[in-house]
Design an enzyme around this catalytic site. Structure first.
Site, mmCIF file in Angstrom:
data_model
loop_
_atom_site.group_PDB
_atom_site.id
_atom_site.type_symbol
_atom_site.label_atom_id
_atom_site.label_comp_id
_atom_site.label_asym_id
_atom_site.label_seq_id
_atom_site.Cartn_x
_atom_site.Cartn_y
_atom_site.Cartn_z
ATOM 1 N N SER A 126 88.101 79.079 172.412
ATOM 2 C CA SER A 126 88.860 77.849 173.403
ATOM 3 C C SER A 126 89.995 78.398 174.040
ATOM 4 O O SER A 126 90.810 78.840 173.368
ATOM 5 C CB SER A 126 88.878 76.772 172.345
ATOM 6 O OG SER A 126 87.659 76.481 171.784
ATOM 7 N N ARG A 243 77.092 76.368 163.509
ATOM 8 C CA ARG A 243 76.690 75.085 163.500
ATOM 9 C C ARG A 243 76.107 74.530 162.394
ATOM 10 O O ARG A 243 76.076 73.426 162.147
ATOM 11 C CB ARG A 243 76.005 74.739 164.674
ATOM 12 C CG ARG A 243 76.762 74.751 165.975
ATOM 13 C CD ARG A 243 76.067 74.914 167.568
ATOM 14 N NE ARG A 243 77.179 75.029 168.397
ATOM 15 C CZ ARG A 243 77.045 75.613 169.735
ATOM 16 N NH1 ARG A 243 75.925 75.687 169.935
ATOM 17 N NH2 ARG A 243 78.045 75.667 170.559
ATOM 18 N N GLU A 363 83.135 73.428 167.399
ATOM 19 C CA GLU A 363 81.839 74.228 167.486
ATOM 20 C C GLU A 363 80.778 73.776 168.205
ATOM 21 O O GLU A 363 79.653 73.778 168.093
ATOM 22 C CB GLU A 363 81.321 74.775 165.961
ATOM 23 C CG GLU A 363 82.542 75.536 165.218
ATOM 24 C CD GLU A 363 82.066 76.400 164.264
ATOM 25 O OE1 GLU A 363 80.744 76.812 164.133
ATOM 26 O OE2 GLU A 363 82.820 76.751 163.356
ATOM 27 N N THR A 365 80.804 70.205 170.935
ATOM 28 C CA THR A 365 80.957 68.650 170.974
ATOM 29 C C THR A 365 79.467 68.184 170.672
ATOM 30 O O THR A 365 78.471 68.945 170.968
ATOM 31 C CB THR A 365 81.522 68.066 172.297
ATOM 32 O OG1 THR A 365 80.615 68.515 173.317
ATOM 33 C CG2 THR A 365 82.851 68.435 172.412
#
Ligand code: CAA
Length: 380
Positions: A126, A243, A363, A365
């Site tokens: 990010s 995830r 990880e 939205t």
């Protein structure tokens, strides 16, 4: 289809539960309040083998399956989600990413230390202007022959201050768009690498989230993971597994809040009886337990597919989407069951409610999970 857990999986769950109750519960409120990183607790997690659970024992990993990982993540997250995000990033993003795609030299040098907790890992994708839109990388890694010259800023990096090993995603060739992105292993202490400010967060306040700045950092070519231009695929593939970790974290936050609400409802009296005897509370408990059961099965499903070497992209995204929504809904209801007590820190549920929110953001939205799921549904 077999719904029975093995003896080994049950032992992992029990060990994680014991650890959470004896080592994490004392002090969790204070760590949250004062944003204290659980240094001692993370060290012990490493000693118990929870930081490299699924890695091959030849790299000091635990050689466990992903179901065991889900079970451990749930137990740790019931009590301390700050601790479980440290664990999740280290296990699923950093250890798994290096083990799956790194070369032997990188595994020997980095993975063997990450699995034990001697080193902690961070995953740096990010940026201030590249969160969901992850292909828009502004950080550059210019090819200088034997090394890359790394420049740019990363934001909201879990383990940002405490990590020793950072996987940094950066653009090498802009013309090739996402096929020109690389994943580089960057060590703390490399010249030009500065850890920026620590974020003051709504939840998971014990975890250590920083921005990172890179100015002309020379990263050896030997530290590139995979072929030139593999970085974006590396990030996407690693996040698919990540995830499952965050879905399990959300599951743990939800089940932690539910267990507290259930217990409280059997102790608290109103209108002449325990509040658990009022239908208004029973309906809440029923909804919570049903969502938790579904979230747990979805986590197990994604983990089982991964362990069987099958495609788990959709299952992992669905598990995260569902479990994170369940965590948010259930923690809000757990506060409601506790009434005024739920609004004060000693009762833990307000912290769990604050911690739950991030599971719908990091990880990928919830909106990104829906994109991932839809693309899988529409695949030809
Ligand atoms: N698995 C494998 N490959 C994937 C993939 C997936 N889930 N999703 C996309 N890809 C591949 C595509 O196949 C494509 O490759 P090719 O061009 O070679 O075919 C490439 O990646 C680009 O894909 P798209 O064209 O679909 O790219 P896009 O820009 O339209 O969308 C996205 C991509 C799915 C939205 C992606 O940007 C994304 O996942 N964004 C969210 C990023 C994210 O999860 N960030 C979390 C930060 S890390 C973190 O939070 C860690 C922490 O500290 C807790």
């Amino acid at each position: 289809m077999n719904f029975e857990l093995t003896e080994e999986q049950l032992a992992v769950r029990d060990a994680a539960r014991d650890f959470a109750q004896t080592e994490l519960l004392p002090g969790v409120i204070e760590r949250d309040e004062n944003q204290i990183y659980p240094k001692e607790q993370v060290k012990k997690l490493g000693e118990l083998g929870f930081l490299g659970m699924m890695a091959d024992p030849k790299y000091n990993g635990g050689g466990m399956d992903s179901i065991s990982y889900v079970l451990a993540m749930e137990e740790i997250s019931k009590v301390d989600a700050s601790c479980s995000v440290i664990m999740s990033v280290n296990n699923s993003l950093v250890c798994w990413g290096i083990e799956k795609y790194g070369n032997e030299e990188q595994k020997e040098k980095y993975l063997t230390k990450l699995t034990t907790g001697e080193h902690i890992g961070a995953f740096c994708l990010s940026e201030p202007e590249a969160g969901s839109d992850a292909t828009s990388q502004r950080t550059t890694a210019i090819d200088m022959g034997d090394h890359y010259l790394l420049n740019g800023t990363k934001n909201w990096i879990t383990n940002g201050g405490t990590a020793s090993t950072y996987i940094v995603i950066a653009q090498t060739d802009v013309d090739k768009k996402h096929h020109g992105i690389n994943a580089l292993i960057v060590e703390k202490g490399m010249e030009g690498f500065v850890v920026g400010k620590k974020e003051n967060k709504l939840g998971i306040r014990g975890s250590d989230t920083h921005s990172l700045m890179f100015t002309d950092v020379k990263v050896p070519k030997a530290n590139r993971i995979g072929e030139d231009g593999f970085g974006f695929k590396f990030a996407m593939s690693t996040l698919n597994g990540g995830r499952i970790g965050i879905a399990s974290q959300a599951l743990g936050i939800a089940s932690g809040a539910y267990e507290l609400a259930l217990q409280y409802s059997k102790e608290r009296k109103a209108f002449g009886k325990e509040i658990s005897q009022h239908q208004a509370i029973q309906f809440k408990l029923s909804d919570m337990a049903t969502q938790i059961e579904a979230a747990r099965l979805m986590c197990f499903h994604a983990a089982a597919l991964k362990d069987q070497g099958k495609d788990y992209v959709k299952a992992a995204a669905m598990a995260k989407l569902f479990a994170s929504k369940a965590a948010m809904d259930i923690t809000v209801e757990a506060v409601q069951v506790h009434g005024g007590y739920g609004f004060v820190k000693e009762y833990h549920v307000e912290r769990l409610m604050r911690d739950a929110k991030i599971t719908q953001i990091y990880e990928g939205t919830s909106e990104i999970q829906k994109i991932v799921i839809a693309r899988e549904l529409l695949k030809r």
